[in-house]
Scaffold this active site. Structure first.
Site, short mmCIF file in Angstrom:
data_model
loop_
_atom_site.label_atom_id
_atom_site.label_comp_id
_atom_site.label_asym_id
_atom_site.label_seq_id
_atom_site.Cartn_x
_atom_site.Cartn_y
_atom_site.Cartn_z
N GLY A 44 16.31 -36.87 1.04
CA GLY A 44 16.09 -38.20 0.02
C GLY A 44 14.92 -38.77 0.29
O GLY A 44 13.83 -38.30 1.04
N GLU B 41 1.01 -1.27 -0.06
CA GLU B 41 -0.01 -0.03 0.05
C GLU B 41 0.97 1.30 0.07
O GLU B 41 0.45 2.35 -0.73
CB GLU B 41 -0.97 0.06 1.30
CG GLU B 41 -1.70 -1.14 1.16
CD GLU B 41 -1.25 -2.30 2.01
OE1 GLU B 41 -2.17 -2.92 2.99
OE2 GLU B 41 0.03 -2.53 1.95
N ARG C 195 13.61 -22.91 -6.04
CA ARG C 195 14.25 -22.38 -4.95
C ARG C 195 14.28 -21.08 -4.66
O ARG C 195 14.10 -20.63 -3.20
CB ARG C 195 15.70 -22.99 -4.99
CG ARG C 195 16.03 -24.40 -4.91
CD ARG C 195 17.20 -24.65 -5.38
NE ARG C 195 17.65 -26.30 -5.22
CZ ARG C 195 18.75 -26.86 -5.68
NH1 ARG C 195 19.87 -26.11 -5.94
NH2 ARG C 195 18.94 -28.13 -5.53
N TRP D 150 22.13 -37.63 -12.65
CA TRP D 150 21.13 -36.57 -12.97
C TRP D 150 20.07 -37.46 -13.85
O TRP D 150 20.19 -37.96 -14.72
CB TRP D 150 21.78 -35.47 -13.91
CG TRP D 150 22.52 -34.70 -13.27
CD1 TRP D 150 23.92 -34.42 -13.29
CD2 TRP D 150 22.30 -33.57 -12.28
NE1 TRP D 150 24.63 -33.70 -12.39
CE2 TRP D 150 23.35 -32.96 -11.79
CE3 TRP D 150 20.86 -33.20 -11.82
CZ2 TRP D 150 23.28 -32.08 -10.74
CZ3 TRP D 150 20.88 -32.25 -10.76
CH2 TRP D 150 22.14 -31.75 -10.41
#
Length: 343
Positions: free
Chosen positions: A288, A46, A186, A172
Site C-alpha cells: 500500500g 538461438e 502480473r 474497487w
C-alpha cells in the site's frame, strides 16, 4: 533486429530470470528460421531458431540475428556460441553485449576466434529497452521495479478506515477492464510485492486469474508476522516469500519461505538485496501507500503505472506523490492509465 525484438517479447513472463531473447536466421535475405527463449530451463532463442530451420545445409551460408550476445558458458543449457560454431554460421549480428559477467564479451570472442564475422551494437538502444529487466538485474544488482496503484479522481488510494468498518467490502477504484490489464502486468513480472496493511485489508490473491499466464512469486512484508493464516496469500497456490524481523521458526507457516530483514535499515534496499539473492529480475509493487512511499523515497523504482478511476472518496489514504517522465497514457473504459519512467 526489430523482428528479433518482436520474437523476444513472446518470452515475457516465462523466461525469467533468463533474458527474453529473440533470434532469427536469414539466407539470401530471406528468413529461414526464428526462435525466442523458452521457459526457464529450456533452450535459448538461438537454439530454437537453428532448430526451426528445415534445410540445415543452408546454415553455412546464413546469418544469425539475436538481441543479446550468445552465451558462452554452461548453465542449464549448453553454450549457444558453440552451437552457432558447430553449424558453421558465418555471420552473427547482435543487439547488445551481455552484461552477465559469466558471458560479457566471451561469446563474441569465441565466435570471432572460430572465424565468424560478428557485428554487435545493432539497434542497441531498442535492444537495451527490450532487455531492461535483465540489464537492471546485472548492472544494478536488483530487480527491475514497477510501482502500481489505482487512485480516485480526487487522489486517494483507499477510503477512510471508518468507512471500511461501517461498510466492509472491497472498494474497487479501477474498472473490470483495468483490473484485467493489471493481471496481464502480473503475468509479465517475476514477482509481486505488497505490505502488511494491503494484505490485511484487501486480502488479495496476487494471481493472474483474469489473464493467461503464470502467477508471480508473492512477496509479503510482514514485520511482526501478524497476518492471519486464513488470508489468500497462505493458500500455497504460488511461491510465497515473507519478509519479517521475527526469527522464531515456530511461528513460520509450512509451505512458505521466510527471509529475515533488518527493519532498522533501508527497507527498500534490504528488499532489493533479498530479491537479487533470490534471482528475481523484476517485481511489481502493488502497495500500500507506506510500501510504495518507501521505494519512491529511496529512489528505487524504474516505472510507475497509475490507474485513475472514475470515482471520488472525498477522504482517505492519499495517493503517493511521484515525479517521473510521462511515457504513455491510455483510456480503458472510464479509467486512465499513465506510465512514468524514473529519470
Amino acid at each position: 533486429m526489430r523482428r528479433c525484438i518482436e520474437l523476444g517479447k513472446k518470452a515475457l513472463g516465462s523466461s525469467s530470470p533468463n533474458p527474453m531473447v529473440g533470434s532469427l536466421i536469414t539466407h539470401q535475405d530471406k528468413i529461414i528460421g526464428e526462435g525466442f527463449t523458452s521457459q526457464y530451463g529450456g533452450p535459448h532463442a538461438e537454439v530454437n531458431a537453428i532448430n526451426s530451420v528445415a534445410d540445415k545445409s543452408l546454415l553455412k551460408e546464413a546469418t544469425l540475428y539475436v538481441t543479446l550476445e550468445p552465451c558462452s558458458h554452461f548453465g542449464k543449457t549448453p553454450p549457444c556460441a558453440d552451437l552457432i560454431i558447430k553449424n558453421n554460421l558465418q555471420k552473427v549480428i547482435i543487439g547488445i553485449q551481455d552484461p552477465n559477467k559469466k558471458v560479457s564479451g566471451r561469446g563474441i570472442k569465441k565466435l570471432k576466434e572460430a572465424g565468424c564475422e560478428v557485428l554487435p551494437g545493432v539497434l542497441e538502444d531498442e535492444c537495451r529497452e527490450h532487455h531492461k529487466r535483465f540489464l537492471t538485474f546485472h548492472e544494478k544488482h536488483r530487480p527491475y521495479i514497477i510501482l502500481k496503484w489505482a487512485e480516485t479522481k480526487d487522489g486517494f488510494i483507499a477510503p477512510k478506515a471508518n468507512m471500511r468498518k461501517s461498510n466492509p467490502q472491497p472498494y474497487w477504484i479501477s474498472n473490470s477492464y483495468a483490473k484485467q490489464r493489471v493481471h496481464q502486468w502480473r503475468s509479465e513480472q517475476q514477482a509481486i510485492l505488497v505490505g502488511t496493511n494491503t494484505a490485511l485489508e484487501d486480502n488479495p490473491r496476487l494471481d493472474v486469474r483474469c489473464w493467461k499466464g503464470t502467477s508471480p512469486v508473492r512477496i509479503i512484508i510482514d514485520k511482526m508476522l501478524k497476518l492471519p493464516i486464513d488470508l489468500h496469500i497462505y493458500d500455497n497456490s504460488a511461491q510465497t516469500i515473507i519478509l519479517t524481523q521475527i526469527e522464531d521458526e515456530t511461528k513460520f507457516q509450512e509451505g512458505l519461505q521466510y527471509e529475515i530483514v533488518d527493519f532498522e535499515k533501508n527497507l527498500a534496499e534490504e528488499t532489493c538485496r533479498i530479491l537479487y539473492q533470490k534471482n528475481i529480475a523484476s517485481v511489481l509493487i502493488e502497495g500500500g501507500a507506506f510500501t510504495l512511499a518507501t521505494f519512491i523515497n529511496a529512489g528505487l523504482w524504474d516505472e510507475a503505472r497509475i490507474i485513475t478511476g472514475d470515482i471520488i472518496f472525498g477522504a482517505g489514504t492519499k495517493a503517493p506523490h511521484i515525479e517521473g517522465k510521462p511515457v504513455d497514457s491510455e483510456m480503458i473504459g472510464n479509467n486512465i492509465i499513465k506510465t512514468l519512467l524514473h529519470d
